[in-house]
Design an enzyme around this catalytic site. Structure first.
Site, PDB file in Angstrom:
ATOM      1  CE  LYS A  22      -1.807   1.547   3.957  1.00 24.94           C
ATOM      2  NZ  LYS A  22      -1.445   3.304   4.114  1.00 24.94           N
ATOM      3  CG  ASN A  23       2.438   2.856   3.553  1.00 27.53           C
ATOM      4  OD1 ASN A  23       1.216   2.943   3.335  1.00 27.53           O
ATOM      5  ND2 ASN A  23       2.972   2.612   4.777  1.00 27.53           N
ATOM      6  NE  ARG A  93      -2.380  13.459   8.325  1.00 25.87           N
ATOM      7  CZ  ARG A  93      -1.275  13.760   7.851  1.00 25.87           C
ATOM      8  NH1 ARG A  93      -0.455  12.847   7.269  1.00 25.87           N
ATOM      9  NH2 ARG A  93      -0.841  15.158   8.065  1.00 25.87           N
ATOM     10  CB  CYS A 117      -4.751  11.109  11.438  1.00 27.78           C
ATOM     11  SG  CYS A 117      -3.133  10.661  11.835  1.00 27.78           S
ATOM     12  NE  ARG A 122       0.568  10.784   9.832  1.00 26.12           N
ATOM     13  CZ  ARG A 122       0.297   9.580   9.354  1.00 26.12           C
ATOM     14  NH1 ARG A 122      -0.973   9.058   9.398  1.00 26.12           N
ATOM     15  NH2 ARG A 122       0.837   9.166   8.238  1.00 26.12           N
ATOM     16  CG  ASP A 307       3.308   1.862   9.540  1.00 24.94           C
ATOM     17  OD1 ASP A 307       3.039   2.656  10.264  1.00 24.94           O
ATOM     18  OD2 ASP A 307       3.687   1.962   8.195  1.00 24.94           O
ATOM     19  CB  ILE A 329       7.696   7.635  14.466  1.00 24.58           C
ATOM     20  CG1 ILE A 329       8.932   6.798  14.154  1.00 24.58           C
ATOM     21  CG2 ILE A 329       7.366   8.231  12.928  1.00 24.58           C
ATOM     22  CD1 ILE A 329      10.120   7.374  13.403  1.00 24.58           C
ATOM     23  NE  ARG A 399      -6.726   4.606   5.854  1.00 22.17           N
ATOM     24  CZ  ARG A 399      -5.950   5.032   6.604  1.00 22.17           C
ATOM     25  NH1 ARG A 399      -6.298   5.246   7.729  1.00 22.17           N
ATOM     26  NH2 ARG A 399      -4.733   5.169   6.204  1.00 22.17           N
TER      27      ARG A 399
HETATM   28  C1  UD1 Z   1       4.338   7.213   6.322  1.00 22.61           C
HETATM   29  C2  UD1 Z   1       3.627   5.960   6.205  1.00 22.61           C
HETATM   30  C3  UD1 Z   1       3.268   5.321   7.649  1.00 22.61           C
HETATM   31  C4  UD1 Z   1       4.253   5.367   8.143  1.00 22.61           C
HETATM   32  C5  UD1 Z   1       5.309   6.629   8.319  1.00 22.61           C
HETATM   33  C6  UD1 Z   1       6.478   6.552   9.223  1.00 22.61           C
HETATM   34  C7  UD1 Z   1       2.456   6.087   4.082  1.00 22.61           C
HETATM   35  C8  UD1 Z   1       1.262   6.171   3.145  1.00 22.61           C
HETATM   36  N1  UD1 Z   1       2.536   6.214   5.163  1.00 22.61           N
HETATM   37  O1  UD1 Z   1       3.548   8.310   6.652  1.00 22.61           O
HETATM   38  O2  UD1 Z   1       2.431   4.233   7.409  1.00 22.61           O
HETATM   39  O3  UD1 Z   1       3.895   4.884   9.972  1.00 22.61           O
HETATM   40  O4  UD1 Z   1       5.475   7.024   7.016  1.00 22.61           O
HETATM   41  O5  UD1 Z   1       7.197   5.346   8.823  1.00 22.61           O
HETATM   42  O6  UD1 Z   1       3.574   5.926   3.295  1.00 22.61           O
HETATM   43  N2  UD1 Z   1       6.875  15.191   9.997  1.00 22.61           N
HETATM   44  C9  UD1 Z   1       6.988  16.566  10.304  1.00 22.61           C
HETATM   45  N3  UD1 Z   1       6.806  17.537   9.177  1.00 22.61           N
HETATM   46  C10 UD1 Z   1       6.496  17.126   7.780  1.00 22.61           C
HETATM   47  C11 UD1 Z   1       6.425  15.604   7.660  1.00 22.61           C
HETATM   48  C12 UD1 Z   1       6.493  14.586   8.778  1.00 22.61           C
HETATM   49  O7  UD1 Z   1       7.380  16.958  11.349  1.00 22.61           O
HETATM   50  O8  UD1 Z   1       6.513  17.781   7.036  1.00 22.61           O
HETATM   51  C13 UD1 Z   1       6.897  14.384  11.049  1.00 22.61           C
HETATM   52  C14 UD1 Z   1       5.699  13.584  11.262  1.00 22.61           C
HETATM   53  O9  UD1 Z   1       4.763  14.274  12.183  1.00 22.61           O
HETATM   54  C15 UD1 Z   1       6.001  12.272  12.071  1.00 22.61           C
HETATM   55  C16 UD1 Z   1       7.628  12.024  11.308  1.00 22.61           C
HETATM   56  O10 UD1 Z   1       7.914  13.324  10.662  1.00 22.61           O
HETATM   57  O11 UD1 Z   1       6.461  12.495  13.590  1.00 22.61           O
HETATM   58  C17 UD1 Z   1       7.424  10.980  10.430  1.00 22.61           C
HETATM   59  O12 UD1 Z   1       6.337  11.220   9.318  1.00 22.61           O
HETATM   60  P1  UD1 Z   1       6.308  10.587   7.884  1.00 22.61           P
HETATM   61  O13 UD1 Z   1       7.677   9.931   7.862  1.00 22.61           O
HETATM   62  O14 UD1 Z   1       6.132  12.035   7.042  1.00 22.61           O
HETATM   63  O15 UD1 Z   1       5.267   9.823   7.820  1.00 22.61           O
HETATM   64  P2  UD1 Z   1       4.258   9.747   6.514  1.00 22.61           P
HETATM   65  O16 UD1 Z   1       4.840  10.059   5.235  1.00 22.61           O
HETATM   66  O17 UD1 Z   1       3.053  10.669   6.836  1.00 22.61           O
END
Ligand code: UD1
Length: 420
Positions: A22-23, A93, A117, A122, A307, A329, A399
């Site tokens: 999925k990811n 998202r 969420c 996030r 995850d 995380i 999902r």
């Molecule tokens: C993706 C995965 C999710 C997984 C996560 C971490 C998908 C669709 N989802 O989510 O399943 O749990 O990676 O491995 O691939 N952050 C910031 N600013 C930003 C972006 C992120 O502060 O602009 C922070 C987030 O709040 C979080 C951390 O960075 O604490 C990691 O988030 P991120 O790796 O971006 O997660 P996703 O890409 O949303």
């Protein structure tokens, strides 16, 4: 809303096939926006999130044709609407992933601002700052991120102060068609980022450092069509392995890849599992033994994945000894422990740490899923609990897990879905 009814206590045993990721399917579908020819994506999982991404592409005017094996032809040559509307972004998202490619190819993108969420706030600040560094003008207006670029985006040197999977993916896609060279430092190294980068290369992108924390992207003028199979889902793989470990069973998972799961396999061995692997399969055998509790701390790849945290918390709940689970995380990703405690688990929460003292048996109870991976932990708990567990709000599970009850039935679980 459907529910899952599980009668626990059976050791899981048998073989199943792992679905496509999925990811990695989600960013790869978003990246099809970059090509000016039809692109074929295979091995996509049949999941609500994938359907949402296809709906989003369709509502922008992209041609989408799906065959019966979930191979999708995407033709983004006819796009006529550059908006990702609130109605779709609020359900997923990951819709934010269309921002980078849409802006880079068409110079304009309006994407509803994703909210927080259940698992945390996030933010997407790193995505936006990176695009601004590449010359985009971005304003937030009426709940929408409105991004514009005067001509092509420009290559830039971008340091991301937090490792972000989605941020790395958005900027990688944007950089593929930018003018000049972009360097992404402190990039996420997750296998899904690697899969996306390999897909971009298959479309003609020039990327160095794939799999490392520094990605160098030499922007090209156009990306072309290709056929690409999405990698296997490492989190689905890890979830079934952990379920089998908790249930003292033996499973063989086919069409998967051991190399992207090293931290998880190591922890399962520490828990007492015997693991065998081949080119595209993983076998786990508990030889009927109760798992031993393990300590773990989540962190970006290649460390232990967030995850997989809630599934291991569920396994620890029935393990021998006490295990400490530290979530680094997402700030609110230990929420499932309250539901597990309602089933008789003994878990104490101290800040971002769960101290899990294993009990011999859990007791079935009605429980409520709160997010995707937390729901998987409730299913695992239900599989090992005495009596009946009813998991409500399973749209979260749908999902991310393709045919979860059919696959568990194949492994001998007593689980069924009922509409409520
Ligand atoms: C993706 C995965 C999710 C997984 C996560 C971490 C998908 C669709 N989802 O989510 O399943 O749990 O990676 O491995 O691939 N952050 C910031 N600013 C930003 C972006 C992120 O502060 O602009 C922070 C987030 O709040 C979080 C951390 O960075 O604490 C990691 O988030 P991120 O790796 O971006 O997660 P996703 O890409 O949303």
């Amino acid at each position: 809303m459907d529910k899952l009814i599980i009668t626990g206590g059976r050791a899981l045993s048998g073989e199943i096939r792992i679905s496509g990721s999925k990811n990695s399917g989600l960013p790869i579908l978003a990246a099809t926006l970059l090509a000016d020819e039809p692109v074929h994506i295979c091995n996509l999982p049949h999941l609500n999130d994938i359907t949402t991404m296809l709906t989003l592409l369709r509502c922008m005017g992209v041609g989408v044709t799906i065959d019966e094996r979930m191979c999708v032809e995407v033709d983004a040559s006819l796009i006529n609407d550059f908006t990702a509307p609130y109605e779709l972004v609020k359900t997923m998202r990951a819709s934010i992933l269309v921002l980078g490619p849409m802006l880079s190819r068409f110079g304009v993108a309006n994407v509803s601002f994703p909210g927080g969420c259940a698992i945390g706030s996030r933010p997407v600040d790193i995505h936006l700052r990176g695009l601004e560094a590449m010359g985009a003008e971005i304003e937030v207006d009426g709940g929408y991120i409105r991004a514009r670029s005067n001509g092509r985006l420009k290559g830039a040197h971008i340091f991301m102060d937090t490792v972000t999977v989605g941020g790395t993916e958005n900027l990688l896609m944007a950089a593929a068609l930018a003018q000049g060279t972009t360097i992404l430092e402190n990039a996420a190294r997750e296998p899904e980022v690697v899969d996306l980068a390999n897909f971009l290369v298959a479309m003609g992108a020039q990327i160095e450092g794939i799999g490392s924390d520094t990605l160098t992207i030499h922007g090209v003028e156009r990306l072309t069509g290709c056929t690409y199979p999405v990698m296997p889902d490492r989190i689905e793989t890890g979830t079934f392995l952990t379920a089998a470990a908790a249930a003292r069973g033996r499973v063989l998972l086919k069409d998967t890849d051991q190399h992207m799961l090293e931290a998880v396999l190591l922890k399962l061995e520490e828990a007492g599992a015997f693991i065998n692997t081949g080119k595209d399969w993983i076998e786990l055998d508990m030889k009927g033994n109760r798992p031993k509790a393990v300590n773990l701390k989540t962190a970006p790849y290649p460390a232990f994945p967030t995850d997989m945290q809630s599934q291991f918390t569920a396994m620890n709940a029935v393990a021998e000894g006490t295990g400490t689970v530290i979530e680094t995380i997402f700030e609110n990703r230990l929420i499932q422990i309250h539901e597990l405690n309602r089933m008789g688990a003994s878990i104490k929460l101290e800040g971002n740490t769960a101290i899990v003292t294993g009990v011999e048996r859990l007791k079935g109870a009605p429980v409520m899923a709160s997010d995707l991976r937390a729901s998987a932990s409730l299913v695992i708990a239900g599989l090992v609990a005495d009596g009946e567990t009813v998991v409500d709000r399973i749209y979260h599970i749908d999902r991310g897990y393709e045919c979860i009850e059919e696959k568990l039935q194949l492994l001998g679980a007593n689980i069924r879905r009922v509409p409520s």
